[in-house]
Design an enzyme around this catalytic site. Structure first.
Site, PDB file in Angstrom:
ATOM      1  N   GLU A   1      31.916  34.028  53.940  1.00 13.56           N
ATOM      2  CA  GLU A   1      31.466  34.391  52.588  1.00 13.56           C
ATOM      3  C   GLU A   1      30.287  33.530  52.145  1.00 13.56           C
ATOM      4  O   GLU A   1      29.384  34.016  51.453  1.00 13.56           O
ATOM      5  CB  GLU A   1      32.644  34.274  51.613  1.00 13.56           C
ATOM      6  CG  GLU A   1      33.729  35.312  51.913  1.00 13.56           C
ATOM      7  CD  GLU A   1      35.017  35.125  51.121  1.00 13.56           C
ATOM      8  OE1 GLU A   1      35.087  34.199  50.271  1.00 13.56           O
ATOM      9  OE2 GLU A   1      35.960  35.900  51.356  1.00 13.56           O
TER      10      GLU A   1
ATOM     11  N   ASN B   1      40.642  39.801  37.055  1.00  7.82           N
ATOM     12  CA  ASN B   1      41.296  38.494  37.201  1.00  7.82           C
ATOM     13  C   ASN B   1      40.314  37.333  37.347  1.00  7.82           C
ATOM     14  O   ASN B   1      40.659  36.264  37.837  1.00  7.82           O
ATOM     15  CB  ASN B   1      42.354  38.522  38.314  1.00  7.82           C
ATOM     16  CG  ASN B   1      41.774  38.803  39.683  1.00  7.82           C
ATOM     17  OD1 ASN B   1      40.556  38.863  39.853  1.00  7.82           O
ATOM     18  ND2 ASN B   1      42.638  38.952  40.672  1.00  7.82           N
TER      19      ASN B   1
ATOM     20  N   HIS C   1      37.110  34.766  42.128  1.00 10.15           N
ATOM     21  CA  HIS C   1      37.390  34.908  43.554  1.00 10.15           C
ATOM     22  C   HIS C   1      37.297  33.535  44.201  1.00 10.15           C
ATOM     23  O   HIS C   1      36.402  32.765  43.878  1.00 10.15           O
ATOM     24  CB  HIS C   1      36.382  35.836  44.228  1.00 10.15           C
ATOM     25  CG  HIS C   1      36.434  35.760  45.731  1.00 10.15           C
ATOM     26  ND1 HIS C   1      37.362  36.463  46.456  1.00 10.15           N
ATOM     27  CD2 HIS C   1      35.730  35.015  46.619  1.00 10.15           C
ATOM     28  CE1 HIS C   1      37.207  36.157  47.750  1.00 10.15           C
ATOM     29  NE2 HIS C   1      36.221  35.294  47.869  1.00 10.15           N
TER      30      HIS C   1
HETATM   31  P1  DAT Z   1      42.687  37.380  45.763  1.00  3.38           P
HETATM   32  O1  DAT Z   1      41.534  37.716  44.848  1.00  3.38           O
HETATM   33  O2  DAT Z   1      43.759  36.617  45.042  1.00  3.38           O
HETATM   34  O3  DAT Z   1      42.251  36.729  47.058  1.00  3.38           O
HETATM   35  P2  DAT Z   1      43.085  39.811  47.324  1.00  3.38           P
HETATM   36  O4  DAT Z   1      42.086  39.285  48.279  1.00  3.38           O
HETATM   37  O5  DAT Z   1      44.391  40.256  47.871  1.00  3.38           O
HETATM   38  O6  DAT Z   1      43.386  38.769  46.148  1.00  3.38           O
HETATM   39  O7  DAT Z   1      42.463  41.063  46.549  1.00  3.38           O
HETATM   40  C1  DAT Z   1      41.115  41.041  46.114  1.00  3.38           C
HETATM   41  C2  DAT Z   1      41.056  41.594  44.705  1.00  3.38           C
HETATM   42  O8  DAT Z   1      41.445  42.963  44.708  1.00  3.38           O
HETATM   43  C3  DAT Z   1      42.008  40.918  43.730  1.00  3.38           C
HETATM   44  O9  DAT Z   1      41.452  39.748  43.150  1.00  3.38           O
HETATM   45  C4  DAT Z   1      42.258  41.987  42.712  1.00  3.38           C
HETATM   46  C5  DAT Z   1      42.177  43.269  43.519  1.00  3.38           C
HETATM   47  N1  DAT Z   1      43.507  43.727  43.922  1.00  3.38           N
HETATM   48  C6  DAT Z   1      44.326  43.150  44.843  1.00  3.38           C
HETATM   49  N2  DAT Z   1      45.459  43.831  44.984  1.00  3.38           N
HETATM   50  C7  DAT Z   1      45.356  44.891  44.124  1.00  3.38           C
HETATM   51  C8  DAT Z   1      46.218  45.965  43.787  1.00  3.38           C
HETATM   52  N3  DAT Z   1      47.411  46.121  44.367  1.00  3.38           N
HETATM   53  N4  DAT Z   1      45.785  46.843  42.841  1.00  3.38           N
HETATM   54  C9  DAT Z   1      44.585  46.721  42.266  1.00  3.38           C
HETATM   55  N5  DAT Z   1      43.722  45.710  42.531  1.00  3.38           N
HETATM   56  C10 DAT Z   1      44.105  44.816  43.446  1.00  3.38           C
HETATM   57 MG    MG Z   2      41.163  37.495  48.631  1.00  2.00          MG
END
Ligand code: DAT
Ligand code: MG
Length: 136
Positions: free
Chosen positions: A127, A113, A116
């Site tokens: 961070e 995606n 970050h």
């Molecule tokens: P963000 O990057 O929007 O802050 P996050 O901190 O919840 O999202 O998660 C970190 C990363 O982990 C995210 O960019 C993509 C991956 N990720 C999150 N939820 C996931 C899931 N259910 N399955 C696979 N990858 C996931």
């Molecule tokens: Mg996050």
């Protein structure tokens, strides 16, 4: 005091040659670049960065992904920087991210995606310290 937040153009962004496009969106919004570096993350830094997800089933994949090739780490500055940046980045799942956001326009897989962004002022401080410990 202007707020700062950490942004990563993840390995998929570098591989797809989208770094200029992504940095351009933050610049166009008038967030100011404070630090920027292309670097290869080691496993320990990746695990520290994503420490909040250590117990999640996708943690191993996440660390493998973020360390697979170089990323671009940067710090940007502006009013409510973390919030503004998260709005530009869009929802975690690119299929649900709104058109006009980086993920909404340019990504389709959750595991790739592109970007970050720190999710709170506290996360941003932690961070930034992890990635740019010499930043004043
Ligand atoms: P963000 O990057 O929007 O802050 P996050 O901190 O919840 O999202 O998660 C970190 C990363 O982990 C995210 O960019 C993509 C991956 N990720 C999150 N939820 C996931 C899931 N259910 N399955 C696979 N990858 C996931
Ligand atoms: Mg996050």
């Amino acid at each position: 005091m202007t707020d700062r937040t950490l942004i990563l153009c993840k390995p998929d962004a570098v591989e797809r040659q989208l770094v200029g496009e992504i940095v351009g969106r933050f610049e166009a919004k008038q967030l100011t670049l404070v630090a920027l570096e292309l670097r290869q993350l080691d496993t320990a830094t990746a695990e520290a960065h994503y420490g909040e997800h250590a117990e999640k089933p996708f943690f191993g994949e996440l660390v493998a992904f973020i360390t697979r090739s170089p990323l671009v780490a940067m710090v940007i500055e502006g009013p409510e920087a973390y919030k503004v940046a998260r709005n530009l980045i869009g929802a975690t799942n690119p299929r649900e991210a709104a058109p006009g956001t980086i993920r909404g326009d340019l990504a389709i897989e959750m595991g790739e995606n592109l970007v970050h962004g720190s999710d709170s002022p506290e996360s941003a401080a932690r961070e930034i310290e992890l990635f740019f410990p010499n930043l004043a």
